[in-house]
Scaffold this motif. Structure first.
Motif, PDB file in Angstrom:
ATOM      1  N   MET A  37      43.810  36.433  38.763  1.00  0.00           N
ATOM      2  CA  MET A  37      43.760  37.244  37.546  1.00  0.00           C
ATOM      3  C   MET A  37      42.330  37.740  37.357  1.00  0.00           C
ATOM      4  O   MET A  37      41.578  37.257  36.512  1.00  0.00           O
ATOM      5  CB  MET A  37      44.232  36.445  36.325  1.00  0.00           C
ATOM      6  CG  MET A  37      44.499  37.330  35.119  1.00  0.00           C
ATOM      7  SD  MET A  37      45.419  36.503  33.805  1.00  0.00           S
ATOM      8  CE  MET A  37      44.162  35.382  33.181  1.00  0.00           C
ATOM      9  N   HIS A  65      47.350  41.907  33.915  1.00  0.00           N
ATOM     10  CA  HIS A  65      48.335  40.888  34.279  1.00  0.00           C
ATOM     11  C   HIS A  65      49.762  41.347  34.001  1.00  0.00           C
ATOM     12  O   HIS A  65      50.674  41.062  34.794  1.00  0.00           O
ATOM     13  CB  HIS A  65      48.055  39.582  33.529  1.00  0.00           C
ATOM     14  CG  HIS A  65      49.123  38.550  33.724  1.00  0.00           C
ATOM     15  ND1 HIS A  65      49.275  37.859  34.919  1.00  0.00           N
ATOM     16  CD2 HIS A  65      50.118  38.123  32.907  1.00  0.00           C
ATOM     17  CE1 HIS A  65      50.308  37.035  34.816  1.00  0.00           C
ATOM     18  NE2 HIS A  65      50.828  37.177  33.611  1.00  0.00           N
ATOM     19  N   VAL A 108      48.860  32.132  38.806  1.00  0.00           N
ATOM     20  CA  VAL A 108      47.626  32.908  38.782  1.00  0.00           C
ATOM     21  C   VAL A 108      46.424  31.973  38.867  1.00  0.00           C
ATOM     22  O   VAL A 108      46.455  30.847  38.350  1.00  0.00           O
ATOM     23  CB  VAL A 108      47.499  33.811  37.524  1.00  0.00           C
ATOM     24  CG1 VAL A 108      48.527  34.916  37.561  1.00  0.00           C
ATOM     25  CG2 VAL A 108      47.598  33.017  36.241  1.00  0.00           C
TER      26      VAL A 108
END
Length: 342
Positions: free
Chosen positions: A139, A145, A155
């Motif tokens: 991320m 996202h 993530v």
């Protein structure tokens, strides 16, 4: 403001409507999400392997690689749960160079973020449809996202992002496990602070909305080693490091204590072949101390079709154009060895 506004990009909702996830694929993701959560909470004792290329630079090669992973997964499914790495945006220390498929769908072409956001969504959808895998991403940009939120399994928040407020509080609301890497300087308290923030309720501004989250109990540690002020690498995957992380979890009274060990980066000094030894060293520590078997949930390994790396435009199919990776033959052998050691 000295910025050139090139064009307005579609919001995530628009892109999801244009490139939807079908009901059958959604069910696969939901089942995988449930099993991954059970691993982190201790209801299931499978070992996670978050494994794949440093960067997803070529769609066909990535699909080829992950299809091979699927065949191996079927042989070790009683012990190992594989989450492929499909990292489509890459941090650049000085802001230059290849930044991943999000920026450059063609690594040799110009940056085109509209084509990029479509390309990464289509890639993740194709992986799910053709292999049944949901993947891990870094991320790097919290605002992005939601372009992939209905496709991802996991993530990671990188060593240079883990101190950032927005990364931490967005991590509290992603709804899937989020791994916090220790910062490059190695201060484990910074990482633990990030986990506590992500496990807590948060209210903040996100994509033009005031949003409320209720905390992510699956936020956890990723150990990736550190670099001192002289540029020397210091690994932190050893028995003593795992003990220190366990103590930090207990001091903070955080939920679901969990560690993923990154076998590359500063743990290996980017000597990619060391990943094999490091993986086995971690498993040995787990055998020595039964508490570590509950704490260490898995490994993160950089692997692709061919050993090593090459410059952009190098022309070798399935060879990394960012950090060096284990080739397929070594990868397959290592996965079977890990399964045998569990």
């Amino acid at each position: 403001m000295q910025m050139e506004f090139i064009r307005k990009l579609p919001i995530p909702k628009e892109l999801k409507q244009r490139f939807p996830v079908t009901d059958d694929l959604r069910k696969i993701k939901e089942e995988r999400d449930r099993e991954i959560a059970d691993i982190f909470t201790g209801r299931e004792d499978k070992f996670l392997l978050i494994i794949g290329p440093c960067s997803a630079d070529n769609e066909d090669a990535v699909i080829d690689y992950i299809t091979r992973l699927r065949r191996v997964q079927e042989k070790v499914a009683d012990k190992v749960f594989i989450i492929p790495r499909c990292y489509t945006n890459k941090p650049r220390t000085v802001g230059k160079g290849y930044k991943g498929m999000l920026h450059q769908p063609d690594p040799k072409g110009v940056e085109d973020l509209l084509v990029g956001i479509i390309s990464i969504r289509e890639l993740h959808t194709r992986i799910l449809r053709e292999t049944g895998f949901t993947c891990a991403e870094e991320m790097l940009y919290p605002e992005n996202h939601r372009y992939l939120s209905d496709l991802l399994a996991y993530v990671a928040i990188g060593a240079r992002s883990v101190e950032d407020q927005l990364h931490r509080i967005v991590g509290s609301g992603v709804g899937i496990p989020v791994g916090m890497k220790n910062p490059t300087g190695g201060d484990l308290n910074v990482m633990i602070n990030s986990i506590e923030a992500a496990q807590s309720d948060q209210r903040f501004l996100y994509r033009g909305w005031e949003v409320q989250t209720h905390g992510n109990p699956l936020a956890h540690v990723i150990l990736r080693g550190s670099v001192d002020r002289y540029g020397r690498n210091h690994p932190n995957y050893h028995y003593e490091d795992l003990r220190e992380v366990m103590d930090l979890y207990q001091q903070r009274n955080l939920e679901n204590p969990a560690v993923i060990v990154d076998t590359n980066h500063s743990n290996s000094g980017k000597h990619y072949l060391e990943q094999i030894r490091i993986a086995k060293d971690v498993l040995h520590s787990m055998h020595v101390n039964p508490e570590f078997r509950k704490l260490v949930k898995g490994l993160m390994i950089e692997s692709y079709i061919e050993d090593g790396n090459q410059p952009v435009g190098g022309g070798v199919y399935g060879k990394s154009i960012t950090d060096p990776c284990l080739g397929w033959e070594k990868t397959e052998k290592l996965i079977y060895e890990i399964a045998d050691m569990l």
